[in-house]
Design a protein around this motif. Structure first.
Motif, PDB file in Angstrom:
ATOM      1  N   ALA A  88      -4.612 -16.074   1.925  1.00  0.00           N
ATOM      2  CA  ALA A  88      -5.110 -17.244   2.961  1.00  0.00           C
ATOM      3  C   ALA A  88      -6.238 -16.728   3.857  1.00  0.00           C
ATOM      4  O   ALA A  88      -7.380 -17.490   4.064  1.00  0.00           O
ATOM      5  CB  ALA A  88      -4.481 -18.069   3.497  1.00  0.00           C
ATOM      6  N   LEU A  89      -6.028 -15.642   4.532  1.00  0.00           N
ATOM      7  CA  LEU A  89      -6.757 -15.182   5.497  1.00  0.00           C
ATOM      8  C   LEU A  89      -8.278 -14.492   5.050  1.00  0.00           C
ATOM      9  O   LEU A  89      -9.128 -14.517   5.462  1.00  0.00           O
ATOM     10  CB  LEU A  89      -6.103 -14.021   6.560  1.00  0.00           C
ATOM     11  N   ASN A  90      -8.057 -14.021   3.541  1.00  0.00           N
ATOM     12  CA  ASN A  90      -9.289 -13.498   3.230  1.00  0.00           C
ATOM     13  C   ASN A  90     -10.148 -14.602   2.764  1.00  0.00           C
ATOM     14  O   ASN A  90     -11.272 -14.317   3.149  1.00  0.00           O
ATOM     15  CB  ASN A  90      -8.751 -12.875   1.822  1.00  0.00           C
ATOM     16  N   ALA A 142       5.015 -19.101  15.317  1.00  0.00           N
ATOM     17  CA  ALA A 142       4.128 -19.898  16.323  1.00  0.00           C
ATOM     18  C   ALA A 142       2.673 -20.067  16.479  1.00  0.00           C
ATOM     19  O   ALA A 142       2.226 -21.277  16.476  1.00  0.00           O
ATOM     20  CB  ALA A 142       4.654 -19.245  17.745  1.00  0.00           C
ATOM     21  N   ILE A 143       1.876 -19.102  16.156  1.00  0.00           N
ATOM     22  CA  ILE A 143       0.548 -18.726  15.839  1.00  0.00           C
ATOM     23  C   ILE A 143       0.014 -19.921  14.749  1.00  0.00           C
ATOM     24  O   ILE A 143      -0.833 -20.522  15.204  1.00  0.00           O
ATOM     25  CB  ILE A 143      -0.081 -17.504  15.787  1.00  0.00           C
ATOM     26  N   GLU A 144       0.815 -19.719  13.653  1.00  0.00           N
ATOM     27  CA  GLU A 144       0.227 -20.554  12.724  1.00  0.00           C
ATOM     28  C   GLU A 144       0.461 -22.267  12.832  1.00  0.00           C
ATOM     29  O   GLU A 144      -0.245 -23.110  12.651  1.00  0.00           O
ATOM     30  CB  GLU A 144       0.847 -20.337  11.218  1.00  0.00           C
ATOM     31  N   VAL A 146       0.941 -23.858  15.644  1.00  0.00           N
ATOM     32  CA  VAL A 146      -0.216 -24.590  16.722  1.00  0.00           C
ATOM     33  C   VAL A 146      -1.521 -24.896  16.061  1.00  0.00           C
ATOM     34  O   VAL A 146      -1.578 -26.239  16.262  1.00  0.00           O
ATOM     35  CB  VAL A 146      -0.500 -23.499  17.886  1.00  0.00           C
ATOM     36  N   TYR A 147      -1.958 -24.146  15.203  1.00  0.00           N
ATOM     37  CA  TYR A 147      -3.134 -24.789  14.426  1.00  0.00           C
ATOM     38  C   TYR A 147      -2.775 -25.592  13.430  1.00  0.00           C
ATOM     39  O   TYR A 147      -3.710 -26.833  13.238  1.00  0.00           O
ATOM     40  CB  TYR A 147      -3.797 -23.604  13.701  1.00  0.00           C
ATOM     41  N   GLN A 148      -1.712 -25.637  12.741  1.00  0.00           N
ATOM     42  CA  GLN A 148      -1.277 -26.682  11.808  1.00  0.00           C
ATOM     43  C   GLN A 148      -0.876 -28.005  12.657  1.00  0.00           C
ATOM     44  O   GLN A 148      -1.571 -29.089  12.158  1.00  0.00           O
ATOM     45  CB  GLN A 148      -0.057 -26.056  11.155  1.00  0.00           C
ATOM     46  N   ARG A 171      -8.525 -27.302   6.826  1.00  0.00           N
ATOM     47  CA  ARG A 171      -8.152 -25.913   6.658  1.00  0.00           C
ATOM     48  C   ARG A 171      -6.862 -25.733   7.091  1.00  0.00           C
ATOM     49  O   ARG A 171      -5.979 -25.032   6.588  1.00  0.00           O
ATOM     50  CB  ARG A 171      -9.342 -25.121   7.190  1.00  0.00           C
ATOM     51  N   TRP A 172      -6.632 -26.151   8.384  1.00  0.00           N
ATOM     52  CA  TRP A 172      -5.174 -25.826   8.903  1.00  0.00           C
ATOM     53  C   TRP A 172      -4.425 -27.125   8.807  1.00  0.00           C
ATOM     54  O   TRP A 172      -3.070 -27.064   8.934  1.00  0.00           O
ATOM     55  CB  TRP A 172      -5.192 -25.410  10.377  1.00  0.00           C
ATOM     56  N   GLY A 173      -4.855 -28.367   8.719  1.00  0.00           N
ATOM     57  CA  GLY A 173      -4.088 -29.684   8.803  1.00  0.00           C
ATOM     58  C   GLY A 173      -3.717 -30.097   7.424  1.00  0.00           C
ATOM     59  O   GLY A 173      -2.832 -30.914   7.346  1.00  0.00           O
ATOM     60  N   TYR A 213      -1.167 -18.414  25.255  1.00  0.00           N
ATOM     61  CA  TYR A 213      -2.372 -17.935  24.887  1.00  0.00           C
ATOM     62  C   TYR A 213      -3.240 -18.874  24.061  1.00  0.00           C
ATOM     63  O   TYR A 213      -4.431 -18.999  24.142  1.00  0.00           O
ATOM     64  CB  TYR A 213      -2.179 -16.606  24.175  1.00  0.00           C
ATOM     65  N   GLU A 214      -2.371 -19.805  23.548  1.00  0.00           N
ATOM     66  CA  GLU A 214      -3.257 -20.680  22.535  1.00  0.00           C
ATOM     67  C   GLU A 214      -3.621 -21.796  23.508  1.00  0.00           C
ATOM     68  O   GLU A 214      -4.911 -22.533  23.171  1.00  0.00           O
ATOM     69  CB  GLU A 214      -2.090 -21.462  21.598  1.00  0.00           C
ATOM     70  N   VAL A 215      -3.087 -22.066  24.450  1.00  0.00           N
ATOM     71  CA  VAL A 215      -3.668 -23.187  25.340  1.00  0.00           C
ATOM     72  C   VAL A 215      -5.023 -22.713  26.047  1.00  0.00           C
ATOM     73  O   VAL A 215      -5.902 -23.418  25.993  1.00  0.00           O
ATOM     74  CB  VAL A 215      -2.776 -23.579  26.533  1.00  0.00           C
ATOM     75  N   GLU A 216      -4.832 -21.354  26.326  1.00  0.00           N
ATOM     76  CA  GLU A 216      -6.111 -20.539  27.046  1.00  0.00           C
ATOM     77  C   GLU A 216      -7.149 -20.546  26.217  1.00  0.00           C
ATOM     78  O   GLU A 216      -8.222 -20.509  26.226  1.00  0.00           O
ATOM     79  CB  GLU A 216      -5.697 -18.974  27.659  1.00  0.00           C
ATOM     80  N   PHE A 217      -6.655 -20.259  24.609  1.00  0.00           N
ATOM     81  CA  PHE A 217      -7.859 -20.118  23.803  1.00  0.00           C
ATOM     82  C   PHE A 217      -8.763 -21.326  23.553  1.00  0.00           C
ATOM     83  O   PHE A 217      -9.682 -21.464  23.375  1.00  0.00           O
ATOM     84  CB  PHE A 217      -7.171 -19.784  22.361  1.00  0.00           C
ATOM     85  N   TRP A 218      -7.972 -22.365  23.519  1.00  0.00           N
ATOM     86  CA  TRP A 218      -8.476 -23.638  23.319  1.00  0.00           C
ATOM     87  C   TRP A 218      -9.392 -24.075  24.447  1.00  0.00           C
ATOM     88  O   TRP A 218     -10.496 -24.548  24.517  1.00  0.00           O
ATOM     89  CB  TRP A 218      -7.559 -25.069  23.199  1.00  0.00           C
TER      90      TRP A 218
HETATM   91  C1  LIG Z   1      -6.311 -18.685  18.288  1.00  0.00           C
HETATM   92  C2  LIG Z   1      -5.872 -19.045  16.996  1.00  0.00           C
HETATM   93  N1  LIG Z   1      -4.488 -19.105  16.703  1.00  0.00           N
HETATM   94  C3  LIG Z   1      -4.257 -19.535  15.463  1.00  0.00           C
HETATM   95  C4  LIG Z   1      -4.733 -19.640  14.286  1.00  0.00           C
HETATM   96  C5  LIG Z   1      -4.369 -19.763  12.921  1.00  0.00           C
HETATM   97  N2  LIG Z   1      -4.196 -18.746  12.241  1.00  0.00           N
HETATM   98  C6  LIG Z   1      -5.196 -18.313  11.327  1.00  0.00           C
HETATM   99  O1  LIG Z   1      -6.214 -18.640  11.079  1.00  0.00           O
HETATM  100  C7  LIG Z   1      -6.245 -19.352  14.721  1.00  0.00           C
HETATM  101  N3  LIG Z   1      -7.157 -19.304  13.535  1.00  0.00           N
HETATM  102  N4  LIG Z   1      -6.722 -18.847  15.656  1.00  0.00           N
END
Ligand SMILES: Cc1ncc(CNC=O)c(N)n1
Length: 225
Positions: A88-90, A142-144, A146-148, A171-173, A213-218
């Motif tokens: 999926a990442l490819n 956890a990483i996946e 959050v986006y879902q 894509r993620w939803g 990290y996800e909060v900071e990323f957003w």
């Molecule tokens: C910062 C961040 N977290 C999670 C994802 C979702 N995983 C792969 O796409 C993403 N793209 N970016």
């Protein structure tokens, strides 16, 4: 009534305990602005450029997880689930390139922000052979997740997501990605059930770091730095 005696899983317990943090990651003002249609397109473009850099670092993390699963997992199907994630990442890397060109975002000149570098460095620390498979697969979930959760919310009833952003949210939803996250959660819970207190507390601390990290990323989408 049927559910009364069902034991609560480790991850469910953590989500209850850290509900406020989980909600900050999955109901962030940036994704909520996509959902209500008020999103600033320059914020979206900043997110796109930064996320491409993150995803490039995420690939070797997932590859390292595949290696840990091969060495340590008690269940053959884990490898197939993780391999599906790599496939999926490819596709995702190609999608980022075409999406960037659609929005005139130059990926080759996008400079990683401090938060992104730190998150990528954190991913790199999880690639170490010293890090247990259980801890790494829990981080992956956890990483996946959050986006879902974040992007599925942008497509749920009552959302006013602009047409041109719906594909990103899909894509993620989408339901398939939701199923995949559920499978990852089951793998993590199965491993956690068999783990020592030490591993369990390391995994919990790792989930908390991921959510922070996800909060900071957003937050980077605001472009204040
Ligand atoms: C910062 C961040 N977290 C999670 C994802 C979702 N995983 C792969 O796409 C993403 N793209 N970016």
């Amino acid at each position: 009534m049927e559910e009364c005696n069902k034991e609560i899983s480790m991850i469910q317990k953590w989500l209850n305990q850290h509900n406020e943090l989980y909600t900050s990651a999955t109901r962030h003002p940036f994704t909520l602005s996509i959902r209500d249609g008020s999103v600033d397109l320059s914020a979206f473009k900043r997110w796109l450029g930064q996320d491409y850099i993150f995803v490039r670092a995420f690939v070797p993390f997932v590859a390292s997880l595949l290696l840990k699963a091969w060495k340590e997992s008690d269940e053959d199907s884990d490898i197939e689930v993780i391999l599906g994630g790599i496939a999926a990442l490819n596709d995702e890397v190609s999608w980022f390139k075409s999406e960037a060109s659609k929005w005139s975002v130059s990926l080759s000149t996008t400079v990683p922000q401090k938060t992104n570098l730190e998150y990528c460095r954190f991913l790199e620390s999880l690639m170490s052979p010293e890090v247990d498979y259980t801890v790494a697969v829990t981080a992956f979930w956890a990483i996946e997740a959050v986006y879902q959760e974040s992007y599925a919310h942008c497509l749920s009833d009552g959302s006013k997501t602009p047409e041109e952003l719906k594909e990103t949210c899909q894509r993620w939803g989408n339901d398939g990605f939701g199923q995949y996250c559920h499978t990852l959660q089951n793998i993590a819970n199965r491993r956690l059930e068999k783990s020592s207190e030490d591993i369990i507390s390391k995994a919990e601390a790792t989930v908390i770091r991921v959510l922070e990290y996800e909060v900071e990323f957003w937050n980077m989408s605001r472009g204040e730095t």
